[in-house]
Scaffold this motif. Structure first.
Motif, PDB file in Angstrom:
ATOM      1  N   LEU A  81      55.989  47.876  33.779  1.00 47.47           N
ATOM      2  CA  LEU A  81      54.732  47.197  33.311  1.00 47.47           C
ATOM      3  C   LEU A  81      54.248  46.851  34.618  1.00 47.47           C
ATOM      4  O   LEU A  81      55.081  46.002  35.561  1.00 47.47           O
ATOM      5  CB  LEU A  81      54.873  46.055  32.422  1.00 47.47           C
ATOM      6  CG  LEU A  81      53.702  45.283  32.172  1.00 47.47           C
ATOM      7  CD1 LEU A  81      52.759  46.220  31.560  1.00 47.47           C
ATOM      8  CD2 LEU A  81      53.933  43.879  31.397  1.00 47.47           C
ATOM      9  N   ARG A  82      52.911  46.874  35.172  1.00 52.44           N
ATOM     10  CA  ARG A  82      52.443  46.471  36.525  1.00 52.44           C
ATOM     11  C   ARG A  82      51.120  45.786  35.861  1.00 52.44           C
ATOM     12  O   ARG A  82      50.341  45.910  34.923  1.00 52.44           O
ATOM     13  CB  ARG A  82      51.960  47.443  37.183  1.00 52.44           C
ATOM     14  CG  ARG A  82      52.988  48.522  37.508  1.00 52.44           C
ATOM     15  CD  ARG A  82      54.145  47.628  38.625  1.00 52.44           C
ATOM     16  NE  ARG A  82      55.451  48.600  38.999  1.00 52.44           N
ATOM     17  CZ  ARG A  82      56.426  48.718  38.473  1.00 52.44           C
ATOM     18  NH1 ARG A  82      56.499  48.065  37.299  1.00 52.44           N
ATOM     19  NH2 ARG A  82      57.367  49.327  38.830  1.00 52.44           N
ATOM     20  N   ILE A  83      50.866  44.534  36.672  1.00 54.01           N
ATOM     21  CA  ILE A  83      49.635  43.439  36.428  1.00 54.01           C
ATOM     22  C   ILE A  83      48.921  43.388  37.639  1.00 54.01           C
ATOM     23  O   ILE A  83      49.959  43.279  38.622  1.00 54.01           O
ATOM     24  CB  ILE A  83      50.085  42.160  35.709  1.00 54.01           C
ATOM     25  CG1 ILE A  83      50.781  42.557  34.304  1.00 54.01           C
ATOM     26  CG2 ILE A  83      48.721  41.270  35.681  1.00 54.01           C
ATOM     27  CD1 ILE A  83      51.152  41.361  33.751  1.00 54.01           C
ATOM     28  N   GLY A  84      47.729  43.607  37.766  1.00 56.59           N
ATOM     29  CA  GLY A  84      47.087  43.472  39.005  1.00 56.59           C
ATOM     30  C   GLY A  84      45.735  43.005  39.191  1.00 56.59           C
ATOM     31  O   GLY A  84      45.257  42.745  38.067  1.00 56.59           O
ATOM     32  N   ALA A  85      45.247  42.487  40.334  1.00 56.28           N
ATOM     33  CA  ALA A  85      43.981  42.117  40.490  1.00 56.28           C
ATOM     34  C   ALA A  85      43.262  43.154  41.686  1.00 56.28           C
ATOM     35  O   ALA A  85      43.901  43.718  42.327  1.00 56.28           O
ATOM     36  CB  ALA A  85      43.897  40.819  40.810  1.00 56.28           C
ATOM     37  N   VAL A 119      34.787  42.632  40.337  1.00 58.15           N
ATOM     38  CA  VAL A 119      36.091  41.779  40.516  1.00 58.15           C
ATOM     39  C   VAL A 119      36.647  41.906  39.206  1.00 58.15           C
ATOM     40  O   VAL A 119      36.078  41.386  38.138  1.00 58.15           O
ATOM     41  CB  VAL A 119      35.796  40.385  41.089  1.00 58.15           C
ATOM     42  CG1 VAL A 119      36.996  39.415  41.149  1.00 58.15           C
ATOM     43  CG2 VAL A 119      34.840  40.285  42.146  1.00 58.15           C
ATOM     44  N   GLY A 120      38.046  42.186  39.248  1.00 60.96           N
ATOM     45  CA  GLY A 120      38.704  42.302  37.878  1.00 60.96           C
ATOM     46  C   GLY A 120      40.072  42.243  37.955  1.00 60.96           C
ATOM     47  O   GLY A 120      41.017  42.041  38.884  1.00 60.96           O
ATOM     48  N   GLY A 121      40.582  42.739  36.866  1.00 57.12           N
ATOM     49  CA  GLY A 121      42.300  42.684  36.627  1.00 57.12           C
ATOM     50  C   GLY A 121      42.469  43.974  36.165  1.00 57.12           C
ATOM     51  O   GLY A 121      41.755  44.564  35.641  1.00 57.12           O
ATOM     52  N   ARG A 122      43.675  44.396  36.040  1.00 59.92           N
ATOM     53  CA  ARG A 122      44.280  45.669  35.270  1.00 59.92           C
ATOM     54  C   ARG A 122      45.587  45.664  34.845  1.00 59.92           C
ATOM     55  O   ARG A 122      46.497  44.856  35.484  1.00 59.92           O
ATOM     56  CB  ARG A 122      44.112  47.095  36.074  1.00 59.92           C
ATOM     57  CG  ARG A 122      44.804  47.023  37.320  1.00 59.92           C
ATOM     58  CD  ARG A 122      44.440  48.323  38.182  1.00 59.92           C
ATOM     59  NE  ARG A 122      45.777  48.575  39.158  1.00 59.92           N
ATOM     60  CZ  ARG A 122      45.871  49.760  39.592  1.00 59.92           C
ATOM     61  NH1 ARG A 122      44.664  50.769  39.473  1.00 59.92           N
ATOM     62  NH2 ARG A 122      46.578  50.161  40.462  1.00 59.92           N
ATOM     63  N   TYR A 134      46.570  53.290  33.263  1.00 61.57           N
ATOM     64  CA  TYR A 134      46.317  51.865  33.208  1.00 61.57           C
ATOM     65  C   TYR A 134      44.826  51.566  32.651  1.00 61.57           C
ATOM     66  O   TYR A 134      44.239  52.583  32.487  1.00 61.57           O
ATOM     67  CB  TYR A 134      46.346  51.320  34.646  1.00 61.57           C
ATOM     68  CG  TYR A 134      45.246  51.851  35.498  1.00 61.57           C
ATOM     69  CD1 TYR A 134      43.697  51.622  35.605  1.00 61.57           C
ATOM     70  CD2 TYR A 134      45.699  52.966  36.270  1.00 61.57           C
ATOM     71  CE1 TYR A 134      42.753  52.008  36.604  1.00 61.57           C
ATOM     72  CE2 TYR A 134      44.548  53.464  37.317  1.00 61.57           C
ATOM     73  CZ  TYR A 134      43.234  53.158  37.240  1.00 61.57           C
ATOM     74  OH  TYR A 134      42.255  53.927  38.114  1.00 61.57           O
ATOM     75  N   VAL A 135      44.753  50.407  32.545  1.00 61.03           N
ATOM     76  CA  VAL A 135      43.368  50.011  31.690  1.00 61.03           C
ATOM     77  C   VAL A 135      42.907  48.726  32.654  1.00 61.03           C
ATOM     78  O   VAL A 135      43.740  48.036  33.412  1.00 61.03           O
ATOM     79  CB  VAL A 135      43.468  49.620  30.264  1.00 61.03           C
ATOM     80  CG1 VAL A 135      43.722  50.712  29.275  1.00 61.03           C
ATOM     81  CG2 VAL A 135      44.436  48.416  30.279  1.00 61.03           C
ATOM     82  N   LYS A 136      41.762  48.605  32.744  1.00 59.58           N
ATOM     83  CA  LYS A 136      41.055  47.432  33.670  1.00 59.58           C
ATOM     84  C   LYS A 136      39.903  46.950  33.077  1.00 59.58           C
ATOM     85  O   LYS A 136      39.180  47.424  31.909  1.00 59.58           O
ATOM     86  CB  LYS A 136      40.536  48.251  35.112  1.00 59.58           C
ATOM     87  CG  LYS A 136      39.458  48.943  34.869  1.00 59.58           C
ATOM     88  CD  LYS A 136      39.365  49.534  36.212  1.00 59.58           C
ATOM     89  CE  LYS A 136      38.542  48.806  37.050  1.00 59.58           C
ATOM     90  NZ  LYS A 136      38.444  49.382  38.556  1.00 59.58           N
ATOM     91  N   GLY A 137      39.465  45.668  33.420  1.00 55.36           N
ATOM     92  CA  GLY A 137      38.239  44.879  33.058  1.00 55.36           C
ATOM     93  C   GLY A 137      38.009  43.871  34.064  1.00 55.36           C
ATOM     94  O   GLY A 137      38.883  43.294  34.577  1.00 55.36           O
TER      95      GLY A 137
END
Length: 223
Positions: A81-85, A119-122, A134-137
């Motif tokens: 799992l990866r979480i990012g900005a 500007v968002g996260g994924r 990945y998904v982003k928003g």
């Protein structure tokens, strides 16, 4: 407003990046600071399903090439799992059609797309050492050059629109630190304001309905 947002994002990414510099991309695939570019197809359309003029076939969309730069930071929140900005700054060649027999009507007038800020996260899932989906928003602000004319005098102003963006894509590791990828994104802009030049205050905010579809290729490096 946009300057403050960009400054806040830059400061946040810089703070997040500090611990990442001590960890190479090979230690945790698809993690750390990344910097890249993107280019692809851009389609912007009035969200209205009504024909605003039944006597003519009015074009209610503009198409072009989107291009820009992106900076981001991803952390390993688990084995896969990866979480990012991320933040991006982009331009577009999508513009109005000067054919008066088939004018562009866009719920905004005749338009040309200018810069876009996102500007968002994924959230990503590493499916193999070289592949992540990945998904982003997040938040997006698109600026347009809006032209109105009575056939003799033309008035050119800037229009800032606010909205949200969602998307999905895949990244592929190339060597130790480089990556390539592909991404689809959908943006919906629901509020806008006229950005007057000089000391003239911006207009009051108003509602609008504009959809955007993009398919882009991405490439970059991780640190």
């Amino acid at each position: 407003m946009n300057t403050r947002i960009a400054s806040l994002v830059a400061a946040s990414l810089a703070a997040l990046a500090t611990p990442a510099m001590a960890q190479s991309a090979s230690e945790a695939p698809f993690s750390g600071v990344r910097v890249g570019g993107e280019v692809g197809y851009d389609h912007i359309r009035s969200g209205s399903t009504e024909d605003v003029d039944t006597s003519r076939d009015l074009k209610q969309s503009i198409d072009g090439v989107s291009y820009g730069a992106v900076v981001g930071y991803d952390i390993a929140a688990g084995e896969n799992l990866r979480i990012g900005a991320e933040a991006s700054y982009a331009g577009s060649t999508a513009e109005r059609d000067f054919n008066n027999a088939n004018p562009t009507v866009f719920n905004l007038g005749n338009v040309q797309a200018d810069r876009d800020i996102y500007v968002g996260g994924r959230v990503g899932f590493v499916t193999s050492p070289s592949t992540m989906v990945y998904v982003k928003g997040g938040y997006t602000n698109q600026r347009y050059s809006v032209t109105g004319t009575d056939g003799t005098v033309a008035l050119d102003q800037k229009l800032d629109t606010d909205g949200w963006r969602v998307g999905a894509g895949a990244e592929f590791a190339v060597g130790r630190n480089a990556y390539i990828g592909a991404e689809y994104r959908y943006s919906m802009y629901s509020e806008g304001e006229i950005d007057f030049e000089g000391n003239t205050p911006d207009s009051s905010r108003f509602n609008l309905d504009t959809d955007r579809h993009q398919v882009v290729a991405t490439a970059g490096i991780r640190f």
